[in-house]
Design an enzyme around this catalytic site. Sequence first.
Site, PDB file in Angstrom:
ATOM      1  N   HIS A   1      33.811  35.336  37.202  1.00 34.23           N
ATOM      2  CA  HIS A   1      34.379  36.166  38.263  1.00 34.23           C
ATOM      3  C   HIS A   1      35.615  36.894  37.757  1.00 34.23           C
ATOM      4  CE1 HIS A   1      35.839  37.488  42.159  1.00 34.23           C
ATOM      5  NE2 HIS A   1      37.006  36.929  41.878  1.00 34.23           N
ATOM      6  N   SER A   2      36.458  36.196  37.063  1.00 28.89           N
ATOM      7  CA  SER A   2      37.640  36.774  36.430  1.00 28.89           C
ATOM      8  C   SER A   2      38.036  35.842  35.289  1.00 28.89           C
ATOM      9  CB  SER A   2      38.804  36.909  37.428  1.00 28.89           C
ATOM     10  OG  SER A   2      39.313  35.630  37.768  1.00 28.89           O
TER      11      SER A   2
ATOM     12  N   GLU B   1      39.146  39.724  25.727  1.00 27.44           N
ATOM     13  CA  GLU B   1      39.687  38.974  24.601  1.00 27.44           C
ATOM     14  C   GLU B   1      41.213  39.093  24.531  1.00 27.44           C
ATOM     15  OE1 GLU B   1      37.593  40.568  21.282  1.00 27.44           O
ATOM     16  OE2 GLU B   1      35.743  39.453  21.705  1.00 27.44           O
TER      17      GLU B   1
ATOM     18  N   SER C   1      44.138  43.907  46.415  1.00 26.17           N
ATOM     19  CA  SER C   1      43.591  42.559  46.270  1.00 26.17           C
ATOM     20  C   SER C   1      42.933  42.002  47.532  1.00 26.17           C
ATOM     21  CB  SER C   1      44.690  41.588  45.802  1.00 26.17           C
ATOM     22  OG  SER C   1      44.999  41.813  44.448  1.00 26.17           O
TER      23      SER C   1
END
Length: 487
Positions: free
Chosen positions: A367-368, A152, A238
Amino acid sequence: MASWGRRSSGMVHHIKALSKVELRGKAGEMKGGWWRYPLQPGVASALVPRSWPCVNTMASLFLVQRFESSLPQKQVEDDDDDQVPTYYFYFYAQKETYQRSYDKRIPCYRVLGDDGELIKDGSDFEKVNKELAVKMYSDMVCLQIMDTFLYEAQRQGRISFYMTSFGEEAVTISSAAALTKDDIILPQYREQGVLLWRGFTFQEIVNQCFGNKDDGGKGRQMPVHYGSSKHNFVTVSSPIATQLPQAAGMAYSLKMDKKDACVVAFIGDGGTSEGDFHAGLNFAAVMEAPVIFVCRNNGWAISTPTSDQFRSDGVVVKGQAYGIPSIRVDGTDALAVYSAIHAARNMAINEQRPVLVESLAYRVGHHSTSDDSTKYRSLNEIEHWKTDRDPVNKFRKWVELNGWWSERDEADLRSSIKKQASIYIYVEKKMLLKAIQVAEGTEKPPLTELFTDVYDLPPSNLVEQEKLLRQTVNKYPHDFPSDVSLH
């Protein structure tokens, strides 16, 4: 249902333990044009089933055939340079020797049903006491609440990026519970639960996501790229699957130093399509490095379902192909994951060899925060896994059935009115909100930190880059954050 669920509809959730089986060489027999000969004298005796907590009547599921010529420090030596090294094979009597995929799928180890009760026909699992079970459940709840608040926070524009663990809480928390603090973790990017288990605080997690001066990485990494040398947690990277060859090398160093520890590397199902996955597994197998490869097969590699990712029977067979003992486990079952990782660690350390664990779960969240998963899967599918197959609720039911948890305990945990400090983890919403506010109000690291901690004396090209950056910021001050100092 997830793609792996659809494709594995015939998968048997096999629970019964397998008594030790001896595979003995017999006279050659012909079955369907395939000649099977007795094992040659050079075959090692590693054909006895490994001591997995989840074993089954198909002995070949967890066996790895190894030959004397492939054992470490026992290479074949020939006096004649022209002589071809000796290997042992099975021979076939007919031309049609191409072997297709097996009709039977490798079963999935499971301890708890969706109702939180033990499987009726018996189950073999590592026993968990009250204190450990309550901590596991409390940390799973803690992970859910933290993910919700930080997700959030990103939606409010307070941080730039976030990735949740919804649907996979049991994978990371149970894995962490089965390991020791000396075991080295190489995460993918959804393993914040391991850090929570090891004592990494809310504030430290939030500081990293906000990239402030109290961030251990000095703001150099994007959010969710955690790292902590104190907790043996290598910083998230990453690029996909690069941690797997690194894990094999780290594990081999532990082996050389005779350490009583192993390396645990996490990867997603999509990462198994990377070359580093295969390089890491093969290197670990050949060098017999004590590393556990944990694949979180959650059905989706961003928007790519597993049906478009590979045609094999999931990921577990890939480990077997490299000669690595492998197991498939229900990733929504905290007890099954704990038992599998516990046994995998014992095998990795005591036998000094790699192990692969494929955990079948479902990525309930996007996923993100850069993804909208409703574009490629239905809301009904997501809701089914969120409500009917939630790993946190499933484990809570089991803890309640043991008399270790009650509605009052649940209310106390979630409302932060906890009185039993020796057992419960303080998951206080107000504390998490305060952590976000503190992190948000803390100044950013100065730009000079971009050029430190690599070289003792910076080379000329870095000095030139820093000079150019300062000139650019001074020339265009409105294009750069006002809260970032040049000094």
